[in-house]
Design a protein around this motif. Structure first.
Motif, short mmCIF file in Angstrom:
data_model
loop_
_atom_site.label_atom_id
_atom_site.label_comp_id
_atom_site.label_asym_id
_atom_site.label_seq_id
_atom_site.Cartn_x
_atom_site.Cartn_y
_atom_site.Cartn_z
N VAL A 92 -11.90 75.08 48.65
CA VAL A 92 -12.94 75.31 48.89
C VAL A 92 -13.17 75.63 50.62
N THR A 93 -13.60 76.99 51.09
CA THR A 93 -13.37 77.16 52.51
C THR A 93 -14.90 77.70 52.83
N SER A 111 -11.50 79.51 46.14
CA SER A 111 -10.20 80.26 45.46
C SER A 111 -9.34 78.91 44.92
N GLY A 112 -8.14 79.45 44.68
CA GLY A 112 -7.41 78.22 43.86
C GLY A 112 -6.06 78.89 43.30
N LYS A 148 -19.63 73.19 60.97
CA LYS A 148 -19.96 74.42 60.56
C LYS A 148 -18.82 75.25 59.92
N SER A 149 -17.59 74.77 59.79
CA SER A 149 -16.57 75.35 59.02
C SER A 149 -15.55 74.48 58.64
N TYR A 150 -15.04 74.41 57.56
CA TYR A 150 -14.18 73.35 57.02
C TYR A 150 -13.56 73.85 55.66
N GLN A 151 -12.42 73.26 55.16
CA GLN A 151 -11.78 73.45 54.12
C GLN A 151 -11.32 72.24 53.32
#
Length: 177
Positions: A92-93, A111-112, A148-151
């Motif tokens: 997850v991004t 994705s994966g 704000k942005s993570y994976q």
């Protein structure tokens, strides 16, 4: 994902990547489903992130690999005795859409490794309890609001025919607080 968008009363359109290049995502929020291995949009969006998908020479498989500060860390699938996937990974991004001047638009890339990995990423991202647990992990990292942005890397167990059986949180990285 569509069910969650409907519950939130969000307006959305579903577009195939072949007719909606990255330029179609300008100035808007979007969800992209696809592996960097097969999707040009996913590849470009993930090329500078902490985690991305690439070929592993050592195992001869596609895996999720760390970049930058995560260099050297990797998640590669596990296969059964007949070569079938038993365990894969989802990614997850959540990225800021830097084409939006107001900073209010994000691009989510689900994705994966195999479709089961992408399915696991989507299931994680649309689960209220999983997101609540992730929020608590962020708090333990000293971040008291959603970054704000993570994976997030998700470990996925698969059936003999490649279907998702279960998924579980594996790791996360905060890209922008």
């Amino acid at each position: 994902v569509v069910e969650v968008l409907q519950v939130l009363h969000a307006q959305f359109r579903i577009l195939p990547e072949t007719t909606s290049p990255l330029t179609a995502l300008r100035q808007r929020s979007a969800v992209v489903l696809g592996s960097p291995w097969y999707s040009r949009s996913a590849s470009v969006l993930l090329e500078k992130a902490s985690w991305t998908t690439r070929w592993d020479e050592a195992t001869g498989q596609v895996g999720i690999f760390g970049q930058g500060p995560r260099e050297g860390k990797r998640f590669v699938p596990r296969r059964g005795p007949r070569g079938e996937y038993q365990e894969v990974f989802g990614l997850v991004t959540v990225l800021l859409n830097d084409t939006a001047s107001d900073g209010a638009h994000s691009i989510v890339v689900l994705s994966g490794l195999t479709s089961a990995g992408t399915h696991g990423a989507a299931a994680f991202f649309t689960s209220g309890s999983d997101l609540k647990n992730l929020e608590e992990r962020f708090r333990r990292d000293g971040v008291n609001r959603w970054p704000k942005s993570y994976q997030v890397v998700v470990r996925c167990r698969t059936s003999d025919d490649g279907q998702l059986l279960s998924y579980a949180y594996e790791a996360h990285d905060i890209l922008v607080k």
